[in-house]
Design a protein around this motif. Sequence first.
Motif, short mmCIF file in Angstrom:
data_model
loop_
_atom_site.label_atom_id
_atom_site.label_comp_id
_atom_site.label_asym_id
_atom_site.label_seq_id
_atom_site.Cartn_x
_atom_site.Cartn_y
_atom_site.Cartn_z
N ILE A 150 38.45 46.57 32.43
CA ILE A 150 37.47 45.70 32.25
C ILE A 150 37.07 45.92 33.77
CG2 ILE A 150 37.30 43.03 31.66
CD1 ILE A 150 39.38 43.49 28.95
N PRO A 151 37.56 45.19 34.96
CA PRO A 151 36.79 45.16 35.83
C PRO A 151 36.33 45.65 36.17
CG PRO A 151 38.83 44.48 36.65
CD PRO A 151 39.01 45.41 34.33
N PHE A 152 35.89 47.89 35.61
CA PHE A 152 35.66 48.72 35.82
C PHE A 152 34.38 47.90 35.44
CE2 PHE A 152 34.02 53.03 35.28
CZ PHE A 152 33.53 53.44 36.07
N MET A 153 34.64 48.14 34.31
CA MET A 153 33.36 48.08 33.14
C MET A 153 32.06 47.22 33.80
SD MET A 153 32.26 50.32 30.58
CE MET A 153 33.28 51.37 30.13
N THR A 154 33.02 46.47 33.34
CA THR A 154 32.26 44.79 34.14
C THR A 154 31.08 44.98 35.65
OG1 THR A 154 33.84 43.12 33.30
CG2 THR A 154 32.58 42.22 34.75
N ILE A 155 31.91 45.73 35.94
CA ILE A 155 31.16 45.44 38.10
C ILE A 155 29.64 46.90 37.56
CG2 ILE A 155 31.38 46.20 40.51
CD1 ILE A 155 32.00 43.15 39.17
N THR A 156 30.71 47.76 36.91
CA THR A 156 29.42 48.61 36.61
C THR A 156 28.48 48.39 35.73
OG1 THR A 156 31.24 50.33 36.38
CG2 THR A 156 29.23 51.01 36.26
N TYR A 177 34.31 33.36 40.42
CA TYR A 177 34.04 34.61 39.40
C TYR A 177 34.18 35.80 39.77
CZ TYR A 177 33.11 30.01 37.51
OH TYR A 177 33.58 28.55 36.59
N ARG A 178 33.68 36.57 39.89
CA ARG A 178 33.46 37.96 40.15
C ARG A 178 34.96 38.15 40.88
NH1 ARG A 178 26.82 39.04 42.16
NH2 ARG A 178 25.64 38.15 39.89
N THR A 179 35.12 37.80 41.65
CA THR A 179 36.70 37.72 42.77
C THR A 179 37.47 37.89 41.74
OG1 THR A 179 35.17 36.53 44.71
CG2 THR A 179 37.89 37.21 44.67
N PRO A 182 42.64 42.24 38.19
CA PRO A 182 43.36 43.59 37.40
C PRO A 182 43.03 44.99 38.65
CG PRO A 182 42.23 41.72 36.23
CD PRO A 182 41.62 41.96 37.37
N TRP A 183 41.70 45.43 38.35
CA TRP A 183 41.22 46.75 39.22
C TRP A 183 41.88 46.67 41.01
CZ3 TRP A 183 35.71 48.40 40.96
CH2 TRP A 183 36.06 49.61 40.88
N VAL A 184 42.48 45.87 41.28
CA VAL A 184 43.33 45.97 42.25
C VAL A 184 44.45 45.59 42.79
CG1 VAL A 184 41.24 45.30 44.37
CG2 VAL A 184 42.60 43.77 43.35
N ILE A 185 45.02 45.18 41.47
CA ILE A 185 47.10 45.25 41.19
C ILE A 185 47.01 46.87 41.64
CG2 ILE A 185 48.43 44.51 40.29
CD1 ILE A 185 47.27 42.10 39.81
N ALA A 186 48.36 47.53 41.94
CA ALA A 186 48.79 48.69 41.58
C ALA A 186 49.60 48.70 40.99
CB ALA A 186 50.12 48.63 43.08
N PRO A 187 49.11 49.96 39.93
CA PRO A 187 49.72 49.92 39.16
C PRO A 187 51.17 49.59 38.56
CG PRO A 187 48.25 51.52 39.63
CD PRO A 187 48.86 50.85 40.51
#
Length: 302
Positions: A177-183, A111-113, A118-123
Amino acid sequence: MATQKNRHRFASKRLGYCMLVPALALIGLTQIYPFLYGVLMSVTDYNLLRPKNTSFIGLGNFVELFTSDKTFYATLWFTFAYAVSIVVFSYLVGLLTAVLLNKKLRGRSLYRTIILLPWVIAPMVMATNWLWLLKDQFGLVNRVLVRLGIVQEPILFLATKPMARVTVILVGVWKNIPFMTITLLAGMQSINADLYEAARIDGASSFALFRKIKLPLLMPTVLMASIVTMIGSMRVFDTIKLMTEGGPEGSTLVLVYYVYYQGFRAYKSGYASAIAVILFLIMLGMTLLQWLARRKVSHYEE
């Protein structure tokens, strides 16, 4: 003996300074020089179509910007609305996701992966995919909604002003969302487990643990993550350029895209530079706010 040591120390420092020269030269050519040149252009009427007829106009661009450019104010408003919306919604969803991922779930690593995707996909790839998914007639989202009977006609996600604004904001939230979640997850896992044990012994419920311990101790992390997300959201360009190009009717214009439009569509490079200077001052203010937040966080941790 002392003189020899001083000479050796000076030689070592000189070598270090010499090794910094290439990096400093690169920074000067790619960052400092363009910045200074942009500030210089902001006080001229430089136009790409007539570069030789450039003249110094002082604060003329800034006066026009603040007195007669209604599009600038609308763009400034939407830029802040876009950034604040992304911070608020990505925080709410990220907090919920972080709480779930902090529990002992089966397949938690998977789930963490997934949440990081969305964070690692190029904009550019992200914006292009969303543009394809949200197309009126052939987009996957509309086809699914129509076939399930949820809507009778395809939704015009990017063709009307309110819907286009909501759509680009939701895409931005999905991206952040991924950045906020991991932080937030990292902040939760840094909290001393003894605090929870002591509270449970005193009879505290799970909600009380969350409200009285987890949320207060997460505030420094929340503050830092919110400011970083705010700064990043105000610099958005790829999503707007590929999905709406500021439309419909300028409803999704943001400052960075407005700089691009004035400089490379309207060819008013001097005017675009003035907008860029305003954006720089806003970013500078946000950076100072981040610096003050770091000082408060350091003081809190001490």
